[in-house]
Enzyme design. Structure first.
Site, PDB file in Angstrom:
ATOM      1  N   GLU A   1      97.975  73.140  66.105  1.00 40.02           N
ATOM      2  CA  GLU A   1      96.885  73.572  66.962  1.00 40.02           C
ATOM      3  C   GLU A   1      97.186  73.256  68.424  1.00 40.02           C
ATOM      4  O   GLU A   1      97.797  72.242  68.720  1.00 40.02           O
ATOM      5  CB  GLU A   1      95.583  72.854  66.543  1.00 40.02           C
ATOM      6  CG  GLU A   1      95.333  72.967  65.046  1.00 40.02           C
ATOM      7  CD  GLU A   1      94.127  72.183  64.543  1.00 40.02           C
ATOM      8  OE1 GLU A   1      93.288  71.774  65.360  1.00 40.02           O
ATOM      9  OE2 GLU A   1      94.042  71.991  63.315  1.00 40.02           O
TER      10      GLU A   1
ATOM     11  N   GLU B   1      85.270  75.829  69.182  1.00 40.54           N
ATOM     12  CA  GLU B   1      84.610  74.957  68.226  1.00 40.54           C
ATOM     13  C   GLU B   1      83.848  73.886  69.001  1.00 40.54           C
ATOM     14  O   GLU B   1      84.371  73.355  69.981  1.00 40.54           O
ATOM     15  CB  GLU B   1      85.644  74.294  67.306  1.00 40.54           C
ATOM     16  CG  GLU B   1      85.055  73.316  66.295  1.00 40.54           C
ATOM     17  CD  GLU B   1      86.123  72.664  65.402  1.00 40.54           C
ATOM     18  OE1 GLU B   1      87.272  73.133  65.400  1.00 40.54           O
ATOM     19  OE2 GLU B   1      85.782  71.679  64.725  1.00 40.54           O
TER      20      GLU B   1
END
Ligand SMILES: *[C@@H]1O[C@H](CO)[C@@H](O)[C@H](O)[C@H]1NC(C)=O
Length: 433
Positions: A237, A348
């Site tokens: 990520e 997020e």
């Protein structure tokens, strides 16, 4: 107005060496140290055990610097010799030979010496600490971890790790997303599923979303995933985040993350554990990004490319157009040693509902996608690396949001923006109580 970051490839200028490393491993110290402590310390000294643990962890994370730079935001950046970085403490990276450049680049870049010009004097500032200095070649900038950083974590072991104990199964009501849903986490993402992805790219608009509670965060990133969404998920990520818990402030910071067991024992943010091998001397993981976009005014974005080197199997990361940051060595992973089966891009946030209402923590710019350029945050030129090791726009892009009235996403496709989407939102509002 957009600003793309261009850089000089000074990292390979003269680097033709390979370093074979034989390191005295300090990784086992953590366990060994704990055993000793609990046997030698008797009764009522939990505090001193913790203190020693914290000191030990700090010593392990903060390497002897060649030079130290104080950033205007209070960060201390240590320039550490490339061979002294935490990566080589990893048990699977004993005798690891540092790769100084990728064997392959999906955009057809070559890293041969003759193609590389000497670095110019004028470099754009992309991280705040650049205002006060740079690290020289052969060293890498590491954001120094402070005692308070560790003390904010629930335990020394959890510091630098995503807090994700259980990974619920995908919701049956929704057809696709094997998204990692965790109660309290809200997403607005686009994704593709398939058998063989060998990388992904995106240009991500950078903002400073407001965080309501210190235990919440807001991030914008891409995920490169493989394996099942059970206990063995592999994930790479990268993106930007605001996380008061992790960094002690509300700054927007560049980050990476990796795990090979669904966020349980392996992996961490940035260089906060051994694993990622950094080779670049300009960009510090976890450092503040500068400048940031302003609502209705200047827009800034960062480009991130992650791809697999078909020869060595390592996963490389590039920041901006020219900064090859480093790589996640193949031995760290199980499923990602082959290819990725899902790519996700988006935002997020954590919604802790501390006061019984939805959080007002913002995602992206804090504005909804329909507001468009200059107001809503975007990902543009999203691409995947396909089975022929070529970058192309993703086919059959899916989207996923938990509560569209809180955070939403809107995809599109156009000219030089390629495949793109606007995403984000304010969180709490009359339609998201
Ligand atoms: C971060 O921002 C929030 C408000 O959005 C503020 O309450 C808090 O004090 C800030 N934290 C730090 C460490 O500056």
């Amino acid at each position: 107005m957009e600003a793309n970051f261009g850089f000089e490839k000074n990292w390979v200028r003269k680097v033709v060496f390979c370093l074979c490393l034989f390191l005295v491993l300090s990784a086992p110290l953590t366990c060994a140290g704990r055993t000793t402590l609990s046997t030698t310390t008797t009764g009522g000294s939990g505090g001193s055990i913790q203190k020693l643990e914290v000191q030990k962890h700090l010593k392990n994370l903060n390497r002897q610097p060649v030079k130290t730079i104080k950033s205007p935001d209070g960060d201390i950046i240590d320039c550490v010799h490339v061979s002294h970085q935490p990566a080589f403490d990893h048990p699977d990276l004993k005798n690891h030979k540092i790769q100084v450049r990728p064997n392959f680049h999906p955009e057809g870049k070559t890293f041969g010496e003759s193609k590389i010009k000497a670095s110019s004097n004028s470099k754009p500032i992309t991280q705040l600490w650049h205002k006060n200095g740079r690290c020289s070649e052969g060293t890498i900038p590491i954001r120094r971890t402070k005692k308070d950083d560790i003390l904010r974590a629930s335990s020394v072991q959890k510091f630098g790790k995503k807090n994700q104990r259980s990974i619920p199964q995908p919701k049956p009501a929704k057809p696709l997303p094997d998204i990692i849903t965790q109660s309290g986490h809200q997403h607005a993402i686009a994704y593709v599923e398939g058998d063989d992805f060998y990388g992904a790219k995106a240009t991500i608009n950078v903002w400073d979303p407001k965080i309501q509670q210190p235990n919440e965060f807001s991030l914008s990133q891409m995920w490169i995933l493989a394996g099942s969404f059970g206990q063995d998920l592999n994930s790479i990520e990268a993106g930007w985040q605001v996380s008061p818990d992790l960094y002690g402030d509300n700054n927007t910071r560049l980050f990476t993350y990796w795990t090979s067991d669904a966020y349980q024992a392996t992996g961490c943010y940035n260089l906060l554990c051994s694993g990622f091998v950094q080779i670049n001397n300009d960009i510090a993981l976890g450092a503040s990004i500068f400048p940031l976009s302003n609502y209705g005014s200047s827009q800034y974005d960062i480009s991130i490319l992650v791809w697999k080197d078909p020869k060595e199997g390592n996963w490389w990361m590039q920041f901006g157009n020219d900064h090859v940051l480093g790589y996640w060595p193949a031995p760290l992973f199980s499923y990602l040693t082959e290819s990725a089966s899902m790519i996700e891009w988006g935002g997020e946030v954590v919604n802790s509902e501390s006061d019984g209402q939805h959080t007002s923590t913002q995602m992206g710019s804090g504005h909804f996608p329909h507001e468009g350029f200059g107001k809503a945050s975007y990902f543009k030129n999203i691409q995947i690396v396909d089975g022929d090791n070529k970058l192309r726009a993703p086919k059959d892009l899916g989207t996923y949001t938990e509560q569209q009235n809180c955070y939403n996403l809107k995809t599109g496709s156009a000219g030089d923006w390629g495949s793109y989407f606007y995403y984000g939102g304010p969180g709490r509002n009359p339609n998201c109580p």
